[in-house]
Scaffold this active site. Structure first.
Site, PDB file in Angstrom:
ATOM      1  N   GLY A  58       0.869  -1.080   0.138  1.00 17.55           N
ATOM      2  CA  GLY A  58      -0.021   0.018   0.034  1.00 17.55           C
ATOM      3  C   GLY A  58       0.779   1.199  -0.050  1.00 17.55           C
ATOM      4  O   GLY A  58       0.515   2.286  -0.695  1.00 17.55           O
ATOM      5  N   THR A  59       1.962   1.118   0.676  1.00 22.59           N
ATOM      6  CA  THR A  59       2.634   2.345   0.869  1.00 22.59           C
ATOM      7  C   THR A  59       3.334   2.790  -0.506  1.00 22.59           C
ATOM      8  O   THR A  59       3.579   3.790  -0.894  1.00 22.59           O
ATOM      9  CB  THR A  59       4.026   2.138   1.772  1.00 22.59           C
TER      10      THR A  59
ATOM     11  N   ASN B  73      -7.831   3.477   9.483  1.00 23.84           N
ATOM     12  CA  ASN B  73      -7.163   2.306  10.079  1.00 23.84           C
ATOM     13  C   ASN B  73      -7.394   2.326  11.594  1.00 23.84           C
ATOM     14  O   ASN B  73      -7.583   1.158  12.275  1.00 23.84           O
ATOM     15  CB  ASN B  73      -5.599   2.192   9.729  1.00 23.84           C
TER      16      ASN B  73
ATOM     17  N   GLN C 284      -7.570   0.067   3.993  1.00 25.15           N
ATOM     18  CA  GLN C 284      -8.435  -0.513   4.892  1.00 25.15           C
ATOM     19  C   GLN C 284     -10.005  -0.856   4.614  1.00 25.15           C
ATOM     20  O   GLN C 284     -10.982  -1.213   5.247  1.00 25.15           O
ATOM     21  CB  GLN C 284      -8.607   0.507   6.133  1.00 25.15           C
TER      22      GLN C 284
ATOM     23  N   SER D 101      -3.812  -2.838  -0.679  1.00 29.07           N
ATOM     24  CA  SER D 101      -2.969  -3.745   0.126  1.00 29.07           C
ATOM     25  C   SER D 101      -3.366  -5.182   0.372  1.00 29.07           C
ATOM     26  O   SER D 101      -4.291  -5.306   0.904  1.00 29.07           O
ATOM     27  CB  SER D 101      -2.455  -3.194   1.447  1.00 29.07           C
ATOM     28  N   GLY D 102      -2.489  -6.176  -0.283  1.00 28.93           N
ATOM     29  CA  GLY D 102      -3.078  -7.617  -0.171  1.00 28.93           C
ATOM     30  C   GLY D 102      -3.101  -7.912   1.280  1.00 28.93           C
ATOM     31  O   GLY D 102      -4.088  -8.870   1.628  1.00 28.93           O
ATOM     32  N   HIS D 103      -2.384  -7.728   2.250  1.00 23.64           N
ATOM     33  CA  HIS D 103      -2.421  -8.301   3.329  1.00 23.64           C
ATOM     34  C   HIS D 103      -3.442  -7.801   4.318  1.00 23.64           C
ATOM     35  O   HIS D 103      -3.555  -8.311   5.530  1.00 23.64           O
ATOM     36  CB  HIS D 103      -1.007  -8.261   3.997  1.00 23.64           C
TER      37      HIS D 103
ATOM     38  N   THR E 238      10.775  -7.577 -11.606  1.00 18.76           N
ATOM     39  CA  THR E 238       9.967  -8.954 -11.854  1.00 18.76           C
ATOM     40  C   THR E 238       8.787  -8.959 -11.066  1.00 18.76           C
ATOM     41  O   THR E 238       8.733  -8.736  -9.895  1.00 18.76           O
ATOM     42  CB  THR E 238      11.099  -9.978 -11.544  1.00 18.76           C
TER      43      THR E 238
ATOM     44  N   CYS F  21       1.789   0.781  12.475  1.00 14.07           N
ATOM     45  CA  CYS F  21       2.788   1.479  11.624  1.00 14.07           C
ATOM     46  C   CYS F  21       3.502   2.675  12.289  1.00 14.07           C
ATOM     47  O   CYS F  21       4.496   3.264  11.979  1.00 14.07           O
ATOM     48  CB  CYS F  21       2.097   1.955  10.253  1.00 14.07           C
TER      49      CYS F  21
END
Lengths: 390, 390
Positions: free
Chosen positions: B71-72, B150, B178, B198-200, B236, B324
């Site tokens: 995300g950052t 968040n 979020q 963001s995936g996580h 990659t 964070c």
């Protein structure tokens, strides 16, 4: 059909030991290392371990290791950090044979107020060191020279060059993405300030890299955000991949000498047999000073893409130039910089081995390649013209 | 001891289905999607599939999806791309309650020749929209407002705001890290030009993110390098994680309505019971307009860190403010911006649930938390002073 993977400079198989080390950190120990609970803290400890392993592989201190998302990010971070640290210096020096991560960034800078010197190489791929040293001035912020070339495998004397550069008070960066895990890399007694590593080039996972930042080197974040990596790289740590990268570093350190001997002997056999069996073939790059796993071979008067397609029918995975510049019909910028003739550059194939390759696989390639080249040449008007001219 | 994980705004468990989708792409199908062989090409096809799934989750077109490392990086890319596209515009607007990825970048910009407006929020965490619109000028390059906070979980009306901003010819970015996977997000009929994912944060892996870039939006690469992502992001591709993120998007789309109902009911129970059982506790943020999974609760006169440590002894993983910003003893910038009194901001705990949480877990927290707060207050001189003052 078996896959014979000889494209290891593009990417490598994640070592089973690496995957095994990563597995607990997806669905079980999935905490955020920044969190204030034991569940997150445990993960933080594993990241510390991985940092120590990477540091050990390259002779650095753990606190000099910054985890990034890839070699490209490491390269970008080194260059931008330095330009931001020395705002009055507007000159960057690099080479004509860098990976697109540095080459394209250099071209971007040259269009945005910076003067960028691209040091040429000779027919063997060796750097023109006089040209390099003569280009330096008080205005030079950073010199960035790759440790080993991804296409030709040629190794550059970055240990010596970095000492020279350091003495002149200029920052030195090396893109060591193709070197780390393949040849010994030790930053300790060098003048290297920044060094880029990519996990997936030595049996770690894709999506994780490292920037080595020598203690005392001026730094500013490229990825601005949270406090991660001691404030040097924002973004939640890519926990599983960092742990995997640590394991890959540990394996590389253990296996480096065996790796070198094994892949060198397979590579040399492949090269010698191809040169013996196929006329008008030539090796690109200084044969005495290359990565042990890499060979770039030009076959005059044929198209590299056609060779690749026909190799692919036998399950053989190779490359024409860099995977990162594929999609383009231009011959590789590396081979052009080396002055490889147009008729040969277009017909270049890179074989890049790993310790997973076997002698049987090499024998298979040696058996399959000559008839492919012969058939393509029969179809090539250039080949017939050349034969007539002779 | 069981782990009761209620820190899902920090990071989430990788869904077992996601891990299963990723597994073949480490040690078996490990090709580079840029390679010119079938082994690499197959992987390229899977990335295309993942791109389509992410696009579908947010009502975008596949070609509007750029994969990043987090995300950052998505946030940084949106801001820097816009500033480079509009070099004459030197004003950026954001809020006082953004994630450090935007907040710290904004502060960096304000020290480097840009004017940055941080729009305030009220006691409920709601944005001062008049302040926002009055701040805009011909010099404004971009407005960046998070979709959901968040820490407090407060949802911002970015669909409406983005339309207003678009009408004024200003680029609009939203950090939706979020929001995506927790509430419906559809960019189609909005004025959103850039959106970060963001995936996580929704059961995908760490180390992969997305930047949505609306077709026609001016763009320039943040990560300059190879031709990947149609030249928009060098490096990659993080193949396994991208495939995992695609699966996470597919699961989120399927489960969104059930997720919302389930976690909302658990969260509401947790909140109500805590408020009923613990005096001098208050919810931070507009209760009618929040993420269904999040509650930020302040307990006056105690330290959040102490609460966390004692919860941790029972295996309960929660957070004080944002992961964070942890490592700092300052109370959260979000709660300070909301004007939460110092005595309460310091004693704030965020519980953020996921669909993996059970009613038994919530009951366990409800049972364990009141005696913890009581014990800490007994030890707190501030609590006794306050009692005397009353």
């Amino acid at each position: 059909m078996n896959t014979i993977y000889v494209d290891n400079n593009a990417t490598t198989r994640v070592a089973p030991e690496v995957l095994e080390a990563m597995l607990p950190y997806f669905s079980d120990l999935y905490g955020n290392p920044s969190s204030m609970h034991t569940f997150g803290g445990k993960v933080g400890y594993k990241i510390k371990e991985a940092r120590a392993k990477i540091a050990e592989l390259i002779g650095a201190m753990p606190e000099e290791i910054v985890f990034t998302s890839c070699g490209t990010e490491s390269d970008s971070t080194a260059i931008w950090a330095t330009l931001e640290s020395y705002p009055d210096k507007r000159h960057v020096v690099t080479t004509r044979v860098e990976h697109p991560a540095i080459k394209n960034l250099g071209e971007h800078l040259s269009k945005n107020g910076y003067r960028v010197t691209f040091v040429p190489v000779d027919r063997q791929g060796s750097l023109d060191l006089d040209y390099l040293y003569n280009s330096l001035s008080d205005d030079t912020a950073i010199v960035s020279i790759m440790w080993a070339n991804n296409e030709s495998g040629v190794i550059y004397p970055v240990e010596e060059i970095s000492q020279e550069i350091k003495q002149r008070g200029i920052v030195f960066h090396t893109d060591a993405v193709q070197a780390v895990g393949k040849i010994p890399v030790d930053v300790k007694s060098t003048g290297i300030d920044f060094l880029s590593i990519s996990g997936h080039k030595f049996h770690g996972p894709k999506g994780v890299g490292v920037l080595y930042v020598r203690k005392g080197t001026k730094f500013s974040s490229f990825m601005i955000g949270g406090h991660q990596e001691h404030g040097r790289r924002g973004g939640t740590e890519n926990v599983a991949s960092i742990i995997g990268l640590g394991k890959a570093a540990e394996l590389a350190a253990q296996r480096l000498s065996v790796y070198g001997a094994k892949v060198r002997s397979l590579r040399d056999k492949l090269e010698e047999e191809i040169l013996a069996r196929i006329p008008n073939a030539m090796i690109n790059g200084n044969r005495d000073n290359r990565l042990p796993n890499t060979t770039s071979i030009s076959f005059e008067y044929v198209e590299g893409e056609s060779i690749l397609l026909m190799l692919d029918e036998f399950g053989i995975c190779a490359s024409s130039g860099s995977a990162c510049t594929s999609g383009s019909l231009e011959p590789s910028h590396v081979l052009r910089a080396m002055g490889v003739p147009f008729t040969a550059a277009h017909g270049s194939i890179r074989f890049s081995l790993s310790s997973y390759n076997t002698e049987e696989e090499i024998d298979f390639i040696i058996a399959k390649l000559p008839p492919i080249i012969e058939r393509l040449r029969e179809m090539s008007p250039f080949w017939h013209e050349a034969a007539v001219a002779k």
